[in-house]
Scaffold this motif. Structure first.
Motif, PDB file in Angstrom:
ATOM      1  N   ASN A 173      51.923 -74.613   7.346  1.00  0.00           N
ATOM      2  CA  ASN A 173      52.759 -74.536   6.147  1.00  0.00           C
ATOM      3  C   ASN A 173      52.952 -73.093   5.663  1.00  0.00           C
ATOM      4  OD1 ASN A 173      54.107 -75.970   3.873  1.00  0.00           O
ATOM      5  ND2 ASN A 173      52.526 -74.950   2.688  1.00  0.00           N
ATOM      6  N   LYS A 185      60.748 -73.777  14.342  1.00  0.00           N
ATOM      7  CA  LYS A 185      62.134 -74.279  14.392  1.00  0.00           C
ATOM      8  C   LYS A 185      62.820 -74.019  15.732  1.00  0.00           C
ATOM      9  CE  LYS A 185      61.980 -76.035  10.368  1.00  0.00           C
ATOM     10  NZ  LYS A 185      61.799 -77.505  10.356  1.00  0.00           N
ATOM     11  N   SER A 191      59.463 -78.673  16.413  1.00  0.00           N
ATOM     12  CA  SER A 191      60.171 -78.726  15.136  1.00  0.00           C
ATOM     13  C   SER A 191      60.243 -80.168  14.597  1.00  0.00           C
ATOM     14  CB  SER A 191      61.583 -78.147  15.341  1.00  0.00           C
ATOM     15  OG  SER A 191      62.261 -78.093  14.117  1.00  0.00           O
ATOM     16  N   ALA A 192      60.559 -81.110  15.485  1.00  0.00           N
ATOM     17  CA  ALA A 192      60.622 -82.517  15.064  1.00  0.00           C
ATOM     18  C   ALA A 192      59.241 -83.018  14.633  1.00  0.00           C
ATOM     19  CB  ALA A 192      61.158 -83.377  16.212  1.00  0.00           C
ATOM     20  N   TRP A 194      56.804 -81.142  13.437  1.00  0.00           N
ATOM     21  CA  TRP A 194      56.466 -80.527  12.149  1.00  0.00           C
ATOM     22  C   TRP A 194      57.197 -81.211  11.000  1.00  0.00           C
ATOM     23  CZ3 TRP A 194      52.991 -78.430   9.439  1.00  0.00           C
ATOM     24  CH2 TRP A 194      53.310 -77.817   8.223  1.00  0.00           C
ATOM     25  N   ASP A 195      58.497 -81.519  11.196  1.00  0.00           N
ATOM     26  CA  ASP A 195      59.247 -82.221  10.153  1.00  0.00           C
ATOM     27  C   ASP A 195      58.573 -83.545   9.814  1.00  0.00           C
ATOM     28  OD1 ASP A 195      61.087 -80.205  10.055  1.00  0.00           O
ATOM     29  OD2 ASP A 195      62.610 -81.240  11.251  1.00  0.00           O
ATOM     30  N   ASP A 196      58.103 -84.218  10.848  1.00  0.00           N
ATOM     31  CA  ASP A 196      57.440 -85.516  10.668  1.00  0.00           C
ATOM     32  C   ASP A 196      56.116 -85.363   9.909  1.00  0.00           C
ATOM     33  OD1 ASP A 196      55.633 -87.687  11.179  1.00  0.00           O
ATOM     34  OD2 ASP A 196      56.914 -88.383  12.785  1.00  0.00           O
ATOM     35  N   SER A 198      54.794 -82.872   8.247  1.00  0.00           N
ATOM     36  CA  SER A 198      54.815 -82.198   6.940  1.00  0.00           C
ATOM     37  C   SER A 198      55.554 -83.022   5.882  1.00  0.00           C
ATOM     38  CB  SER A 198      55.447 -80.807   7.062  1.00  0.00           C
ATOM     39  OG  SER A 198      56.800 -80.906   7.481  1.00  0.00           O
ATOM     40  N   SER A 199      56.169 -84.131   6.310  1.00  0.00           N
ATOM     41  CA  SER A 199      56.831 -85.027   5.339  1.00  0.00           C
ATOM     42  C   SER A 199      55.920 -86.140   4.864  1.00  0.00           C
ATOM     43  CB  SER A 199      58.055 -85.703   5.986  1.00  0.00           C
ATOM     44  OG  SER A 199      58.945 -84.739   6.470  1.00  0.00           O
TER      45      SER A 199
END
Lengths: 216, 216
Positions: A173, A185, A191-192, A194-196, A198-199
């Motif tokens: 983060n 990114k 990237s996918a 991390w999006d998952d 960190s959400s």
């Protein structure tokens, strides 16, 4: 009995906090101001002789080292909240493998980046440009291997979110605050991933309750 | 099915070998010559993408990172051979704590000492006197905390030999070849602990079967 977690503002204790939220375990926190050196106070050193955060107290039981604490709660409350260890002993082995990869390969370069880019001023030592450059290069090499892994597997240890993924969240983060989120990114599957991760509501809750000191 | 362990000459794989002997698990070994760079061969990287030893193959199951492998076998064969995880979930938590202390606090300085004092010539890079001095100083500080701990407890995690103690053996053994065993001997309780754990038949067997490359 409520679990007491020391040092919630910092990244390693946040591993523990995410885990406690995922496992639906009640906790309270005790601030430890590392910038002021409170982690070297004699009273604190009685709890954690190496002078780092976190440490937890759970009744009479005291435990330190974030990755030991998350293993303890993930096992103790295996069937409560999110299962973070896998269903079989082989899945747990793979979780352990990626937890070790995080600790041995991912953490050293990202820790050095965070220390030198974000904390050197506050902690009163000069940022070392060579350390920053080498750490970023080494982190990139590790992330290339993650990209390959995550092209075949939704999460690090398989198709389930585990301690191995969780353990990456707090330090990754910081890449945002450092202007270095491109490391994540520019790699499609990382990237996918991390999006998952960190959400997750657990991380959002932890970040809202205990903002990082650098952002205050 | 016999467990296949890669890289038995080196210290991290020896953690795995001690564990397999303690757990009475049959194994065979596959040499990996790090001095010659075999750990960076494409075939090896398919097994262990970070290019380090050890990795194990157990039927269809492949696992790397020595401390993940020893956890896997200690759990899978909990009631066979020496119990290395403790009797309760709290004892296992404490084992995990000291395994992490070994990985995070003890290993970095002793690894740098070994690398610069024993392996720099063979691996073709210059030994760094400053790294050697700082690593020895840092290792000494860690051992001061061990001395305090071991004055109250026979082994790191309690009154039982565990993965936490086992994990220290291969690198600590190198202190002898480096002429630095005084770091252990000058601390009464650390010294007694080392005499105890380094006398285990499992370690003697591993050392006899797979001498360290530096001693060849």
């Amino acid at each position: 009995m409520v679990v007491k977690v020391y040092g919630p503002a910092f990244a390693c204790p946040k591993r523990v906090l995410i885990c406690l939220v995922e496992k639906e375990i009640e906790f309270e926190t005790v601030p430890v101001d590392i910038i002021k050196g409170e982690h070297k106070d004699p009273e604190y050193l009685k709890l954690q002789p190496f002078g780092v955060v976190p440490v937890i107290q759970d009744g009479d039981y005291t435990l330190y080292e974030s990755r030991a604490i998350i293993r303890y709660y993930a096992e103790k409350y295996k069937s409560q909240g999110t299962d973070l260890l896998g269903k079989t002993i082989e899945e747990r082995g793979t979780v352990e493998q990626w937890l070790e990869v995080e600790a041995q390969n991912y953490h050293p370069p990202i820790y050095n980046l965070v220390l030198h880019v974000l904390f050197s001023d506050k902690m009163g030592f000069p940022a070392d440009a060579k350390v920053i450059e080498e750490s970023e290069k080494n982190l990139g090499k590790v992330l290339d291997i993650y990209e390959e892994r995550l092209s075949k597997s939704k999460y690090l240890a398989g198709d389930f979110f585990s301690l191995a993924d969780l353990s990456h969240i707090p330090f990754t983060n910081y890449l945002g605050a450092m202007g270095k989120m491109y490391l994540i990114k520019e790699r499609e599957h990382v990237s996918a991933w991390w999006d998952d991760i960190s959400s997750r509501p657990s991380w959002k809750k932890v970040l809202e309750l205990y903002p990082a000191p650098i952002l205050e």
